[in-house]
Scaffold this active site. Sequence first.
Site, PDB file in Angstrom:
ATOM      1  N   ALA A 166     -10.604  30.122 -10.018  1.00 29.63           N
ATOM      2  CA  ALA A 166     -10.298  29.130  -8.974  1.00 29.63           C
ATOM      3  C   ALA A 166      -9.784  29.828  -7.718  1.00 29.63           C
ATOM      4  O   ALA A 166      -9.338  30.967  -7.773  1.00 29.63           O
ATOM      5  CB  ALA A 166      -9.226  28.179  -9.493  1.00 29.63           C
ATOM      6  N   GLY A 170     -11.407  30.083 -14.258  1.00 33.79           N
ATOM      7  CA  GLY A 170     -12.512  29.156 -14.042  1.00 33.79           C
ATOM      8  C   GLY A 170     -13.857  29.849 -14.153  1.00 33.79           C
ATOM      9  O   GLY A 170     -14.869  29.226 -14.521  1.00 33.79           O
ATOM     10  N   GLU A 227     -14.643  29.808 -17.720  1.00 28.60           N
ATOM     11  CA  GLU A 227     -14.948  28.420 -18.115  1.00 28.60           C
ATOM     12  C   GLU A 227     -16.365  28.045 -17.669  1.00 28.60           C
ATOM     13  O   GLU A 227     -17.085  27.339 -18.380  1.00 28.60           O
ATOM     14  CB  GLU A 227     -13.911  27.467 -17.527  1.00 28.60           C
ATOM     15  CG  GLU A 227     -12.550  27.622 -18.207  1.00 28.60           C
ATOM     16  CD  GLU A 227     -11.480  26.754 -17.592  1.00 28.60           C
ATOM     17  OE1 GLU A 227     -11.262  26.880 -16.373  1.00 28.60           O
ATOM     18  OE2 GLU A 227     -10.868  25.958 -18.319  1.00 28.60           O
ATOM     19  N   GLU A 246      -4.862  31.813 -16.668  1.00 28.12           N
ATOM     20  CA  GLU A 246      -4.150  30.690 -16.025  1.00 28.12           C
ATOM     21  C   GLU A 246      -2.669  30.638 -16.394  1.00 28.12           C
ATOM     22  O   GLU A 246      -1.822  30.273 -15.592  1.00 28.12           O
ATOM     23  CB  GLU A 246      -4.808  29.352 -16.410  1.00 28.12           C
ATOM     24  CG  GLU A 246      -6.120  29.072 -15.714  1.00 28.12           C
ATOM     25  CD  GLU A 246      -7.323  29.739 -16.362  1.00 28.12           C
ATOM     26  OE1 GLU A 246      -7.143  30.599 -17.246  1.00 28.12           O
ATOM     27  OE2 GLU A 246      -8.461  29.387 -15.983  1.00 28.12           O
TER      28      GLU A 246
END
Length: 719
Positions: free
Chosen positions: A61, A100, A103, A123
């Site tokens: 992110a 992310g 992911e 994270e």
Amino acid sequence: MARYAHIKDSVALITLTNPPVNALSAAVRHGITESVTRALRDPTVKAVVLCGENGKFCGGADIREFAGPMTGPAFVPMLDDIEAGDKPVVAAIEGMALGGGLELALCCHYRIAHSKARLGLPEVTLGLLPAAGGTQRLPRLIGIPASLELITTGRHISAQEALKLGIVDQVTDKNACEVAVEFAQRVMDKPLESRRVSQQTVQCPPDLEALLENTMVQVKKRARGAIAPVACVKAVRAAATLPYKQGMERERDMMGTLFNSGQARALQYFFFAQRAVGKWSLPSGACWNNTKPKPVHRAAVIGLGTMGRGITVSLVAAGVSVVAVEVGEKQLQAGKQMVMAILERQAQKKGVAAPLDLLRFSNNLKDIGGVDLVIEAVFEDMALKKQIFKELSSVCKIDTLLCTNTSGLDIDVLASITGRPQQVVGMHFFAPAHMMKLLEVVHGRHSSPEAVATAMSLGKKMGKVSVAVGNCPGFVGNRMLMPYVEQANFLLEEGATPEQVDQALEEFGFAMGVFRMSDLSGLDVGWRVRKEAGLTGPSVAATESPRKRQGRRYGPIADLICEQGRLGQKTGCGWYLYDRPGGREAKPDPWIRRFLEEYRTKHGLKARAIDKQEILDRCLFSLINEGFRALEDGIAAGPEDVDVIYVFGYSWPRHMGGPMFYAGMVGLARVLERLEHYHQAHPDVPSLQPSTLLRRLVASGSPPVQQWRGFIKRMRSQL
Ligand code: NAI
């Protein structure tokens, strides 16, 4: 932000293009959504490869977007759509797939990684959890135990480990993108059901409940009050016990709580603070981007005690050749054995040969003539250090940098001995120096920008987080520690016990309370400093009151304890009792209780009940107040510098951001009010008197910590 290309044989290639790490900004998510939709709609496309520009798949992110409202396509539905699509999507992971980014790869149907790629879900280190299905997909792919470990630690893993765990399907030394395209051609007609990770059942071990409970206990212990690691365990539990959809709901709810918690803000602030300290500057205007460091190939370490050994290990591990000098043969052999043992242990862990050829030992200072840099680490004794610096300036070549690892002595005094004061800086490491991340680089009045740049860059090469600080007693870290320790001692006089004070501080999040820490480092360290400062010992006039020095309150308890030969763990007793000299397990000592009672009676002090809040307020706010003073004097360049020093050097809980961030979080007005309150109650304790900077910040409406640098600059220019 995502480039679409329809390449050979029915394969569409989608490339993320957001340098430097292809972070998933709103524009990138928009680009991915559009490109995937286009590929799925195009009947001539049969498979898709997803990759990142410049050899980097995706760093996760875009943290800068966290501060504002969410814009652009939502991440979770975008991933669900990719996974649910009826054409195989292959992730080509080069460089990194983190947060992310991983992911995103997990929602693809296949993953090909380059052998040098790193993968992980970090994270938790930002006070969050992987909330785009990471906590629900990863357990389905690799099982519960491995997921718990990866998600609660945020550890990055190699492509090889990812292959072993089953995160990726193939590892290649070739161009991962080209390999993925060939792979896509082979799988384009294969059924996709079994490749949709969210549709798989979690393989739970038979002892699931015990595993989750044990992990929770361990994680809570390690977390020292941080809530994100605990939430990560709960999220993996949800993956193990609930259907995917409900698990995703739990993941989202917990993310909401974490996202709005002060801890996530603190950790994100700290993430940027670590970067900010690398951008050092000196009062002269010289700074990190206008000063070139000198290369350091050969170094010398003088003194192979606790610190010298660790420093030698770190230098050698960084590929610097070292001559280590000790005063006597016995000390030399003891130091040599220890250094070699640590290096061999480190090499064994990595499965490589220890770089012992970089090491030389000597007990003659003349053997260091050709080195580029010296780090002196002899006893904390100014007369001895002066003598060493004098010798150094005659034996070393003219451009050798002369550094001292002093904990707080005056760098300018040492520099003045040498005839090359511009080449003298402090390199203040922390014990054990081969493990602790922090390095304070102390610039004296005459230190050249090049000398500072060289020490900063060498620190980085040694794997340290280097912070440039000014010269004053104790520099930044130890200077702030003085009022903190002083308050802890006063609390004992007033009725507290060492274990009560330590418990409050450990519950706050410190790895060790002040007294346990002092037992570990040795009570004689501070005793020697107090003797040098004329606070105790034969230089104190017999007529002086034991509880007053220069008109200020003084707590002599620590000196009295040392006089009893109680120096901490090494003597088997200090503030606590240990089962033997060198023992680690601290037990409350009835002797200390009796001693404190007798001490109070002797000095007419009445013990009172002291609550946890008072312990925290007095210890932490006096430390913070000194931090404001260090900022005011320019000894610390900014609040980030203080915070990085405290987290890496003094185990301040990272999820509290560091002392200066914490002050902002608690509210500067409250810190000021409490200091005023305690200073009124103890007017003979100057460290409780609120600093000018704190007062001015409060008067200006308590701006956020990110604005303090500018505020201080303006304040100084008005003087
Ligand atoms: P130490 O007492 O463990 O070691 C000092 C070593 O210096 C001894 O082995 C001694 O034989 C040697 N030495 C003395 N005179 C010498 C000479 N003329 N030539 C060569 N070697 C000589 O002390 P420690 O704890 O390693 O401290 C060293 C310095 O590091 C001090 O200035 C201390 O304040 C500082 N420091 C200590 C920290 C700690 O936690 N121990 C943390 C950060 C800094």
